[in-house]
Write an enzyme that holds these catalytic residues in place. Structure first.
Site, PDB file in Angstrom:
ATOM      1  CG  ASP A   1      -1.864  -1.198   1.224  1.00 24.55           C
ATOM      2  OD1 ASP A   1      -2.247  -1.654   0.134  1.00 24.55           O
ATOM      3  OD2 ASP A   1      -2.173  -1.692   2.327  1.00 24.55           O
TER       4      ASP A   1
ATOM      5  CE  LYS B   1       2.396  -2.592  -4.274  1.00 20.74           C
ATOM      6  NZ  LYS B   1       2.133  -2.187  -2.887  1.00 20.74           N
TER       7      LYS B   1
ATOM      8  N   GLY C   1      -4.488  -4.464  -3.679  1.00 24.36           N
ATOM      9  CA  GLY C   1      -5.515  -3.453  -3.928  1.00 24.36           C
ATOM     10  C   GLY C   1      -4.805  -2.193  -4.368  1.00 24.36           C
ATOM     11  CG  HIS C   2      -2.222  -2.175  -6.954  1.00 24.34           C
ATOM     12  ND1 HIS C   2      -1.387  -2.811  -7.836  1.00 24.34           N
ATOM     13  CD2 HIS C   2      -1.870  -2.634  -5.731  1.00 24.34           C
ATOM     14  CE1 HIS C   2      -0.572  -3.609  -7.160  1.00 24.34           C
ATOM     15  NE2 HIS C   2      -0.851  -3.534  -5.889  1.00 24.34           N
ATOM     16  CB  THR C   3      -6.439   3.248  -4.949  1.00 23.41           C
ATOM     17  OG1 THR C   3      -6.768   2.242  -3.994  1.00 23.41           O
ATOM     18  CG2 THR C   3      -7.615   4.201  -5.125  1.00 23.41           C
TER      19      THR C   3
ATOM     20  CB  THR D   1      -6.480 -10.455   1.748  1.00 29.15           C
ATOM     21  OG1 THR D   1      -5.980 -11.526   0.938  1.00 29.15           O
ATOM     22  CG2 THR D   1      -5.404  -9.397   1.907  1.00 29.15           C
TER      23      THR D   1
ATOM     24  CD  GLN E   1       0.810  -9.060  -2.372  1.00 28.61           C
ATOM     25  OE1 GLN E   1       1.465  -9.717  -3.160  1.00 28.61           O
ATOM     26  NE2 GLN E   1      -0.451  -8.761  -2.590  1.00 28.61           N
TER      27      GLN E   1
ATOM     28  CB  THR F   1      -7.571  -1.192  -1.654  1.00 30.93           C
ATOM     29  OG1 THR F   1      -6.594  -0.205  -1.350  1.00 30.93           O
ATOM     30  CG2 THR F   1      -8.296  -0.798  -2.909  1.00 30.93           C
ATOM     31  CB  VAL F   2      -8.153  -6.141  -0.512  1.00 32.27           C
ATOM     32  CG1 VAL F   2      -8.730  -7.546  -0.598  1.00 32.27           C
ATOM     33  CG2 VAL F   2      -7.304  -5.855  -1.743  1.00 32.27           C
TER      34      VAL F   2
ATOM     35  NE  ARG G   1      -4.035   0.495   3.361  1.00 33.24           N
ATOM     36  CZ  ARG G   1      -4.134   1.199   2.247  1.00 33.24           C
ATOM     37  NH1 ARG G   1      -3.737   2.443   2.205  1.00 33.24           N
ATOM     38  NH2 ARG G   1      -4.636   0.648   1.158  1.00 33.24           N
TER      39      ARG G   1
ATOM     40  CG  ASP H   1      -0.131  14.457   0.252  1.00 30.43           C
ATOM     41  OD1 ASP H   1       0.610  13.616  -0.309  1.00 30.43           O
ATOM     42  OD2 ASP H   1      -1.326  14.244   0.513  1.00 30.43           O
TER      43      ASP H   1
ATOM     44  CB  SER I   1       3.556  10.661  -4.960  1.00 30.64           C
ATOM     45  OG  SER I   1       2.166  10.714  -5.084  1.00 30.64           O
TER      46      SER I   1
HETATM   47  P1  GDP Z   1      -0.757   0.213  -3.562  1.00 33.31           P
HETATM   48  O1  GDP Z   1      -1.354  -1.019  -3.014  1.00 33.31           O
HETATM   49  O2  GDP Z   1       0.716   0.301  -3.306  1.00 33.31           O
HETATM   50  O3  GDP Z   1      -1.106   0.479  -4.984  1.00 33.31           O
HETATM   51  O4  GDP Z   1      -1.388   1.417  -2.720  1.00 33.31           O
HETATM   52  P2  GDP Z   1      -2.962   1.601  -2.374  1.00 33.31           P
HETATM   53  O5  GDP Z   1      -3.657   2.020  -3.612  1.00 33.31           O
HETATM   54  O6  GDP Z   1      -3.466   0.421  -1.644  1.00 33.31           O
HETATM   55  O7  GDP Z   1      -2.876   2.769  -1.313  1.00 33.31           O
HETATM   56  C1  GDP Z   1      -2.338   4.017  -1.618  1.00 33.31           C
HETATM   57  C2  GDP Z   1      -3.440   5.079  -1.409  1.00 33.31           C
HETATM   58  O8  GDP Z   1      -2.852   6.359  -1.338  1.00 33.31           O
HETATM   59  C3  GDP Z   1      -4.425   5.144  -2.549  1.00 33.31           C
HETATM   60  O9  GDP Z   1      -5.686   5.487  -2.029  1.00 33.31           O
HETATM   61  C4  GDP Z   1      -3.889   6.260  -3.424  1.00 33.31           C
HETATM   62  O10 GDP Z   1      -4.908   6.925  -4.167  1.00 33.31           O
HETATM   63  C5  GDP Z   1      -3.312   7.185  -2.392  1.00 33.31           C
HETATM   64  N1  GDP Z   1      -2.137   7.948  -2.823  1.00 33.31           N
HETATM   65  C6  GDP Z   1      -1.132   7.577  -3.660  1.00 33.31           C
HETATM   66  N2  GDP Z   1      -0.175   8.514  -3.700  1.00 33.31           N
HETATM   67  C7  GDP Z   1      -0.575   9.501  -2.860  1.00 33.31           C
HETATM   68  C8  GDP Z   1       0.013  10.745  -2.449  1.00 33.31           C
HETATM   69  O11 GDP Z   1       1.108  11.121  -2.832  1.00 33.31           O
HETATM   70  N3  GDP Z   1      -0.699  11.485  -1.540  1.00 33.31           N
HETATM   71  C9  GDP Z   1      -1.900  11.092  -1.051  1.00 33.31           C
HETATM   72  N4  GDP Z   1      -2.504  11.869  -0.174  1.00 33.31           N
HETATM   73  N5  GDP Z   1      -2.475   9.936  -1.430  1.00 33.31           N
HETATM   74  C10 GDP Z   1      -1.815   9.149  -2.307  1.00 33.31           C
HETATM   75  P1  IMO Z   2      -0.895  -4.234  -2.166  1.00 32.27           P
HETATM   76  O1  IMO Z   2      -0.456  -4.784  -3.490  1.00 32.27           O
HETATM   77  C1  IMO Z   2      -0.933  -4.648   2.180  1.00 32.27           C
HETATM   78  C2  IMO Z   2      -1.027  -8.710   3.805  1.00 32.27           C
HETATM   79  C3  IMO Z   2      -2.272  -9.164   4.534  1.00 32.27           C
HETATM   80  C4  IMO Z   2      -1.659 -10.102   5.556  1.00 32.27           C
HETATM   81  C5  IMO Z   2      -0.543 -10.767   4.771  1.00 32.27           C
HETATM   82  C6  IMO Z   2      -0.914 -12.127   4.197  1.00 32.27           C
HETATM   83  O2  IMO Z   2      -2.192  -3.530  -2.185  1.00 32.27           O
HETATM   84  O3  IMO Z   2       0.213  -3.463  -1.525  1.00 32.27           O
HETATM   85  P2  IMO Z   2      -2.427 -12.881   2.148  1.00 32.27           P
HETATM   86  O4  IMO Z   2      -3.875 -12.686   1.888  1.00 32.27           O
HETATM   87  O5  IMO Z   2      -1.525 -12.331   1.105  1.00 32.27           O
HETATM   88  O6  IMO Z   2      -2.092 -14.306   2.487  1.00 32.27           O
HETATM   89  O7  IMO Z   2      -2.152 -12.059   3.501  1.00 32.27           O
HETATM   90  O8  IMO Z   2      -0.232  -9.882   3.707  1.00 32.27           O
HETATM   91  N1  IMO Z   2      -1.241  -8.208   2.427  1.00 32.27           N
HETATM   92  C7  IMO Z   2      -1.162  -6.922   2.089  1.00 32.27           C
HETATM   93  N2  IMO Z   2      -0.963  -5.828   2.845  1.00 32.27           N
HETATM   94  N3  IMO Z   2      -1.039  -4.526   0.837  1.00 32.27           N
HETATM   95  C8  IMO Z   2      -1.202  -5.628   0.062  1.00 32.27           C
HETATM   96  O9  IMO Z   2      -1.178  -5.567  -1.281  1.00 32.27           O
HETATM   97  C9  IMO Z   2      -1.318  -6.887   0.692  1.00 32.27           C
HETATM   98  N4  IMO Z   2      -1.504  -8.140   0.234  1.00 32.27           N
HETATM   99  C10 IMO Z   2      -1.437  -8.938   1.303  1.00 32.27           C
HETATM  100  O10 IMO Z   2      -2.930  -8.069   5.133  1.00 32.27           O
HETATM  101  O11 IMO Z   2      -1.075  -9.356   6.580  1.00 32.27           O
HETATM  102 MG    MG Z   3      -2.887  -1.648  -1.781  1.00 31.83          MG
END
Ligand code: GDP
Ligand code: IMO
Ligand code: MG
Length: 428
Positions: A13, A16, A40-42, A130, A224, A299-300, A305, A333, A413
């Site tokens: 999270d 990415k 979960g990529h937003t 998850t 991850q 996200t998932v 967090r 930010d 960012s």
């Molecule tokens: P990922 O799993 O690594 O793709 O990250 P997630 O999407 O799970 O979580 C990142 C969250 O932060 C998302 O809701 C993004 O829209 C948000 N985000 C990404 N970059 C920034 C940033 O620079 N500032 C803020 N405030 N939010 C961000």
């Molecule tokens: P993104 O790509 C954050 C965590 C779960 C748990 C551990 C094992 O969005 O960064 P699993 O279901 O994979 O067997 O769970 O890994 N986990 C994540 N935490 N971001 C993720 O993906 C994750 N994918 C799995 O919360 O602690």
């Molecule tokens: Mg994520």
């Protein structure tokens, strides 16, 4: 030609999805190579928000090829759901731009059952997964009984393999008090699914190597993060795949020496979902402030967090393990309104000091962070697009992170949207 791997340097999270979406503009093909729909990529694009779990973030751009490699574990029902969601929003996911590897193991309903049952029975020993069946699906892969995408084209092979895998799972299920698998029902469901996804299934290794020969740019999207890696993460509180940049090669079918650069995504503070050690976790108002300002909800699974200060030793190690060539620092930010900001530079257990995060979790659980404190910048960095617009104190924070992680920052960012980004150098 340049092939870039994007990985998370913390516990996932890190942002990415946003960065991959942004960099997709410069890539021909975007590849997922490990993990599954635990990710979960937003992506925030204008007034639209996309949440992707399985499809590579590049799919949002209509002229890009999106690939799911063999290193992923794929839930075919979830895949169809995600395709359907995008189609209904005007993003056409056809078989000429979504390609799925033939040797990608499937996540089947009994994997999810096993994941959930084990977590329920584990009590205080639970991982906090998850609940998507990721771990059990990888177990069947290395146990050499997985049903793989390519098998769906051969009815007899599906029957034969289901019979084998069912026998194995029924023993496990009996031990956990779950009913036997209804093989016929599952077979029929798989046949329905197969009709819908067979066209996407192709030799990915060949496609990617052809593209490399044609000097195309390939972007690999990690899921991850390094601290969730099955070998180097906080085992057993990890995911079940190798999250390392090298997995981009063996999880898709290119050679490791075809990877040119590795971009490590790093949040300006630390978060984690699920159980396991996190030395800089804050249980006070500041932790709450980071969670609120950063909107730190999973996200998932929608879980909160855990939030804390930036942990430099873990990111420094991630950079080494992944061969990071530059870092993208996200969510700076979120720190805008803090008076003082701390950075963890090492750990202590009793009188003993550690400069590196220990591998054993029993020790990791006992770490007290050693902090350095700097002044906050107390002004808004939201949406800044140029590094010289950054407050001096924010620039000092960025520079300190570079020093402590022994890595260069190529992107900062400053918000979730595409244009809320500072490019310092090109990470490709
Ligand atoms: P990922 O799993 O690594 O793709 O990250 P997630 O999407 O799970 O979580 C990142 C969250 O932060 C998302 O809701 C993004 O829209 C948000 N985000 C990404 N970059 C920034 C940033 O620079 N500032 C803020 N405030 N939010 C961000
Ligand atoms: P993104 O790509 C954050 C965590 C779960 C748990 C551990 C094992 O969005 O960064 P699993 O279901 O994979 O067997 O769970 O890994 N986990 C994540 N935490 N971001 C993720 O993906 C994750 N994918 C799995 O919360 O602690
Ligand atoms: Mg994520």
């Amino acid at each position: 030609m340049s092939n870039l791997v994007v990985i998370g340097t913390q516990w996932g999270d890190e942002g990415k999805g946003k960065i991959v979406d942004l960099l997709s503009a410069e890539a021909d093909t975007i590849v997922r190579f490990q993990g599954g729909h635990n990710a979960g990529h937003t992506l925030v694009i204008g007034d639209q928000v996309f949440k992707l779990s399985l499809l590579p973030s590049g799919i949002i751009r209509n002229n890009k090829i999106a690939v799911i490699g063999n290193g992923v574990v794929l839930d075919p029902w979830k895949l169809l759901e995600e395709i359907e969601q995008l189609n209904s929003r005007g993003i056409k996911v056809s078989s000429d731009r979504l390609i799925i590897s033939e040797n990608t193991p499937l996540i089947l309903p009994f994997h999810k059952d096993l994941d959930l049952l084990r977590e329920q029975k584990a009590g205080s020993e639970k991982i906090g997964t998850t609940g998507r069946g990721i771990g059990p699906a990888y177990e069947d892969k290395v146990g050499r009984r997985a049903l793989r995408t390519g098998d769906l084209k051969d009815i007899n092979e599906v029957k034969r393999k289901l019979n084998v895998i069912k026998a194995h799972h029924n023993i496990l299920r009996a031990g956990l008090g779950a009913p036997c698998i209804d093989e016929e029902e599952l077979f029929n469901e798989l046949m329905t699914v197969a009709k819908k996804i067979n066209d996407f299934i192709k030799p990915v290794w060949k496609l990617l190597n052809d593209q490399i020969a044609k000097n195309k740019n390939i972007l690999f999207e990690g899921a991850q993060g390094s601290m969730l890696d099955v070998d180097f993460g906080t085992y057993p509180f990890v995911t079940s795949s190798s999250t390392n940049a090298a997995a981009a090669a063996f999880g898709s079918g290119i050679a490791h020496n075809k990877i040119n650069s590795v971009l490590g995504i790093t949040k300006a503070y630390t978060t984690r979902v699920g159980e396991g050690p996190m030395p800089t976790e804050l249980f006070d108002d500041i932790g709450q402030h980071l969670a609120e300002e950063g909107n730190e909800k999973g996200t998932v699974t929608g879980r909160d967090r855990r939030c804390g200060w930036f942990d430099a030793p873990i990111v420094r190690r991630s950079c080494l393990l992944n061969g990071v060539t530059s870092l993208a620092l996200t969510k700076i930010d979120v720190l805008d309104r803090l008076e003082k900001i701390k950075i963890c530079v090492g750990y202590r257990v009793g009188k003993e000091e550690f400069s590196d995060f220990p591998i054993t979790t029993s020790l990791a659980n006992r770490l007290t962070p050693i902090y350095e404190e700097i002044d906050g910048w107390n002004s808004s960095t939201v949406g800044l697009e140029k590094i010289d617009q950054m407050p001096t104190k924010a620039r000092a924070y960025i520079q300190r992170i570079e020093e402590l992680t022994e890595s260069k920052i190529s992107i900062v960012s400053t918000g979730p949207e595409r244009n809320q980004t500072i490019f310092i150098t090109n990470p490709f």
